[in-house]
Scaffold this motif. Structure first.
Motif, PDB file in Angstrom:
ATOM      1  N   ILE A   2      80.485  10.306 143.582  1.00 12.56           N
ATOM      2  CA  ILE A   2      80.797  11.245 144.371  1.00 12.56           C
ATOM      3  C   ILE A   2      80.550  10.773 145.749  1.00 12.56           C
ATOM      4  CG2 ILE A   2      80.331  13.771 145.025  1.00 12.56           C
ATOM      5  CD1 ILE A   2      81.359  13.479 142.128  1.00 12.56           C
ATOM      6  N   LYS A   3      79.884  10.250 146.088  1.00 14.57           N
ATOM      7  CA  LYS A   3      79.744   9.660 147.428  1.00 14.57           C
ATOM      8  C   LYS A   3      81.026   8.749 147.580  1.00 14.57           C
ATOM      9  CE  LYS A   3      76.791   7.217 150.761  1.00 14.57           C
ATOM     10  NZ  LYS A   3      78.003   7.364 151.815  1.00 14.57           N
ATOM     11  N   ALA A   4      81.489   8.086 147.063  1.00 23.51           N
ATOM     12  CA  ALA A   4      82.560   7.188 147.139  1.00 23.51           C
ATOM     13  C   ALA A   4      83.918   7.816 147.368  1.00 23.51           C
ATOM     14  CB  ALA A   4      82.773   6.105 145.882  1.00 23.51           C
ATOM     15  N   LEU A   5      83.783   9.102 146.511  1.00 25.77           N
ATOM     16  CA  LEU A   5      85.018   9.810 146.758  1.00 25.77           C
ATOM     17  C   LEU A   5      84.936  10.515 147.975  1.00 25.77           C
ATOM     18  CD1 LEU A   5      87.443  11.245 145.870  1.00 25.77           C
ATOM     19  CD2 LEU A   5      86.165  12.957 144.504  1.00 25.77           C
ATOM     20  N   ASN A   6      83.809  10.978 148.446  1.00 21.08           N
ATOM     21  CA  ASN A   6      83.593  11.702 149.854  1.00 21.08           C
ATOM     22  C   ASN A   6      84.020  10.825 150.830  1.00 21.08           C
ATOM     23  OD1 ASN A   6      83.164  14.184 148.764  1.00 21.08           O
ATOM     24  ND2 ASN A   6      81.010  13.774 148.811  1.00 21.08           N
ATOM     25  N   ASP A   7      83.473   9.515 150.849  1.00 23.87           N
ATOM     26  CA  ASP A   7      83.821   8.677 151.742  1.00 23.87           C
ATOM     27  C   ASP A   7      85.349   8.294 151.774  1.00 23.87           C
ATOM     28  OD1 ASP A   7      81.182   8.605 152.297  1.00 23.87           O
ATOM     29  OD2 ASP A   7      80.795   6.609 151.248  1.00 23.87           O
ATOM     30  N   ALA A   8      86.058   8.008 150.603  1.00 29.88           N
ATOM     31  CA  ALA A   8      87.328   7.748 150.622  1.00 29.88           C
ATOM     32  C   ALA A   8      88.136   9.098 151.209  1.00 29.88           C
ATOM     33  CB  ALA A   8      87.830   7.530 149.146  1.00 29.88           C
ATOM     34  N   GLN A   9      87.763  10.028 151.058  1.00 32.71           N
ATOM     35  CA  GLN A   9      88.439  11.286 151.521  1.00 32.71           C
ATOM     36  C   GLN A   9      88.430  11.581 152.971  1.00 32.71           C
ATOM     37  OE1 GLN A   9      87.055  15.148 149.715  1.00 32.71           O
ATOM     38  NE2 GLN A   9      89.053  16.099 150.344  1.00 32.71           N
ATOM     39  N   GLU A  10      87.340  10.925 153.474  1.00 30.71           N
ATOM     40  CA  GLU A  10      86.996  11.184 154.957  1.00 30.71           C
ATOM     41  C   GLU A  10      87.765  10.162 155.507  1.00 30.71           C
ATOM     42  OE1 GLU A  10      83.436  10.711 158.087  1.00 30.71           O
ATOM     43  OE2 GLU A  10      82.946  11.346 156.240  1.00 30.71           O
ATOM     44  N   ALA A  11      88.038   8.763 154.891  1.00 35.02           N
ATOM     45  CA  ALA A  11      88.658   7.757 155.557  1.00 35.02           C
ATOM     46  C   ALA A  11      90.137   8.334 155.495  1.00 35.02           C
ATOM     47  CB  ALA A  11      88.574   6.518 154.637  1.00 35.02           C
ATOM     48  N   TYR A  12      90.636   8.896 154.496  1.00 33.81           N
ATOM     49  CA  TYR A  12      92.006   9.259 154.146  1.00 33.81           C
ATOM     50  C   TYR A  12      92.425  10.367 155.415  1.00 33.81           C
ATOM     51  CZ  TYR A  12      96.006  11.761 152.455  1.00 33.81           C
ATOM     52  OH  TYR A  12      97.163  12.346 152.140  1.00 33.81           O
ATOM     53  N   ASN A  13      91.277  11.420 155.331  1.00 34.68           N
ATOM     54  CA  ASN A  13      91.768  12.328 156.370  1.00 34.68           C
ATOM     55  C   ASN A  13      91.618  11.869 157.907  1.00 34.68           C
ATOM     56  OD1 ASN A  13      92.127  14.196 154.346  1.00 34.68           O
ATOM     57  ND2 ASN A  13      89.793  14.849 154.508  1.00 34.68           N
ATOM     58  N   ASN A  14      90.981  10.685 158.148  1.00 33.42           N
ATOM     59  CA  ASN A  14      90.923  10.382 159.522  1.00 33.42           C
ATOM     60  C   ASN A  14      91.576   8.830 159.690  1.00 33.42           C
ATOM     61  OD1 ASN A  14      89.130  12.464 160.531  1.00 33.42           O
ATOM     62  ND2 ASN A  14      87.577  11.530 159.204  1.00 33.42           N
ATOM     63  N   ASP A  15      92.346   8.600 158.732  1.00 39.01           N
ATOM     64  CA  ASP A  15      93.418   7.294 158.893  1.00 39.01           C
ATOM     65  C   ASP A  15      94.386   7.641 160.067  1.00 39.01           C
ATOM     66  OD1 ASP A  15      95.866   5.721 158.066  1.00 39.01           O
ATOM     67  OD2 ASP A  15      94.180   4.524 157.530  1.00 39.01           O
ATOM     68  N   PRO A  16      94.564   7.091 161.157  1.00 41.83           N
ATOM     69  CA  PRO A  16      95.578   7.426 162.006  1.00 41.83           C
ATOM     70  C   PRO A  16      97.024   7.225 161.319  1.00 41.83           C
ATOM     71  CG  PRO A  16      94.251   5.141 162.926  1.00 41.83           C
ATOM     72  CD  PRO A  16      93.757   5.647 161.440  1.00 41.83           C
ATOM     73  N   GLU A  61     101.742   5.142 149.876  1.00 36.42           N
ATOM     74  CA  GLU A  61     101.431   3.571 150.058  1.00 36.42           C
ATOM     75  C   GLU A  61     100.572   3.077 150.997  1.00 36.42           C
ATOM     76  OE1 GLU A  61     103.091   1.229 148.259  1.00 36.42           O
ATOM     77  OE2 GLU A  61     103.682   2.795 147.153  1.00 36.42           O
ATOM     78  N   THR A  62      99.766   3.946 151.803  1.00 35.57           N
ATOM     79  CA  THR A  62      98.925   3.550 152.882  1.00 35.57           C
ATOM     80  C   THR A  62      97.532   3.308 151.851  1.00 35.57           C
ATOM     81  OG1 THR A  62      97.975   5.788 152.867  1.00 35.57           O
ATOM     82  CG2 THR A  62      99.451   5.127 154.488  1.00 35.57           C
ATOM     83  N   GLU A  63      97.046   2.310 152.419  1.00 29.52           N
ATOM     84  CA  GLU A  63      95.623   1.766 151.686  1.00 29.52           C
ATOM     85  C   GLU A  63      94.687   3.082 151.479  1.00 29.52           C
ATOM     86  OE1 GLU A  63      93.247  -0.678 149.665  1.00 29.52           O
ATOM     87  OE2 GLU A  63      95.375  -1.286 150.114  1.00 29.52           O
ATOM     88  N   ALA A  64      94.563   3.910 152.690  1.00 26.19           N
ATOM     89  CA  ALA A  64      93.466   4.898 152.531  1.00 26.19           C
ATOM     90  C   ALA A  64      94.021   5.783 151.497  1.00 26.19           C
ATOM     91  CB  ALA A  64      93.748   5.571 154.047  1.00 26.19           C
ATOM     92  N   TYR A  65      95.211   6.059 151.261  1.00 26.17           N
ATOM     93  CA  TYR A  65      95.538   6.878 150.189  1.00 26.17           C
ATOM     94  C   TYR A  65      95.110   6.159 148.758  1.00 26.17           C
ATOM     95  CZ  TYR A  65      97.927   9.676 146.621  1.00 26.17           C
ATOM     96  OH  TYR A  65      98.104  10.481 145.502  1.00 26.17           O
TER      97      TYR A  65
END
Length: 107
Positions: A2-16, A61-65
């Motif tokens: 779940i932490k990995a999911l939350n971290d990935a979601q945060e990274a996705y939401n903040n990816d420029p 296609e973004t890495e964050a997604y």
């Protein structure tokens, strides 16, 4: 997990790149709504729709997604396993997938 999911979601939401694309997506959606309301020019509507689809595909296609999607899929698989186990215990019926790697034992 779940932490990995939350971290990935945060990274996705903040990816420029994602932020830029989603901002343009929103603008294009608004233009499309206006085009539907104010014009009978099908070519304009088709061009806006094409751009919206292109933006959507660029986001995918973004890495964050991709990282976010993989983390979400892992959590979904775990939740499905938990739900299947609970259902099997309640109903007495196995949710056998015929893939022994997903099983805790034969019924």
């Amino acid at each position: 997990m779940i932490k990995a999911l939350n971290d990935a979601q945060e990274a996705y939401n903040n990816d420029p790149d994602v932020l830029l694309l989603t901002t343009e997506y929103t603008v294009q959606q608004q233009l499309l709504m206006e085009a539907y309301a104010n014009t009978e020019d099908k070519e304009t509507v088709e061009k806006i729709n094409a751009r919206i689809n292109a933006i959507y595909n660029q986001v995918l296609e973004t890495e964050a997604y991709k990282v976010y999607e993989a983390a979400q899929n892992e959590v979904n698989e775990l939740m499905q396993l938990v739900n299947d186990t609970i259902s099997a215990e309640i109903t007495g019926k196995s949710a056998c997938t015929h893939d022994c790697s997903t099983c805790g034992g034969c019924h």
